[in-house]
Enzyme design. Sequence first.
Site, PDB file in Angstrom:
ATOM      1  N   ASP A  16       0.851  -1.187   0.000  1.00  0.00           N
ATOM      2  CA  ASP A  16       0.000   0.000   0.000  1.00  0.00           C
ATOM      3  C   ASP A  16       0.893   1.246   0.000  1.00  0.00           C
ATOM      4  O   ASP A  16       2.120   1.146  -0.012  1.00  0.00           O
ATOM      5  CB  ASP A  16      -0.956  -0.034   1.192  1.00  0.00           C
ATOM      6  CG  ASP A  16      -0.254   0.020   2.542  1.00  0.00           C
ATOM      7  OD1 ASP A  16       0.946   0.376   2.605  1.00  0.00           O
ATOM      8  OD2 ASP A  16      -0.908  -0.277   3.554  1.00  0.00           O
ATOM      9  N   PRO A  59     -14.247 -24.208  -2.054  1.00  0.00           N
ATOM     10  CA  PRO A  59     -14.484 -22.807  -1.699  1.00  0.00           C
ATOM     11  C   PRO A  59     -14.310 -22.539  -0.212  1.00  0.00           C
ATOM     12  O   PRO A  59     -14.525 -23.413   0.629  1.00  0.00           O
ATOM     13  CB  PRO A  59     -15.922 -22.563  -2.140  1.00  0.00           C
ATOM     14  CG  PRO A  59     -16.528 -23.902  -2.302  1.00  0.00           C
ATOM     15  CD  PRO A  59     -15.427 -24.863  -2.578  1.00  0.00           C
TER      16      PRO A  59
END
Length: 147
Positions: A16, A59
Amino acid sequence: MFVNKISVEISWGDCDPAGIVYYPQYFRMFDSCTAAIFRMVTGIDKRAMIERYGIVGFPMVDTGARFYIPSRFGEEIQVHTSVPKIGRSSFEVSHRVFRGEDLAIEAFEKRVWSAIDQESGRLRGIPLPPEIVSALSTPSIHEGVSS
């Protein structure tokens, strides 16, 4: 318990504006590490595993993490992935991230071995194959390659 260790170099795109890894990037890494541990125990990649076992995948249904030490561009981390708990169709994945000798992150995932039900067309959990359960349960440490 089978443990797969993967070294990852932190890239510029993982970070970031403060120069530390943006936390969702870790979950991308963890997903790759989960696929890698299954590749290590089955000897085939995820695409071939989906075809062989007639599943759509595994999943994620729950996840979480505790972040202790930030990682920065150019640093190398090591992700230790294991499957400490296996149910009939669900399993938990543990990721312990180290920066050097220091524990940087503890994360978990709960996933479900899943297929499409032919009658309803809906996704459902199906039993994990015994050979995969056995391989994941066998004590072993494997030094994987970066994914």
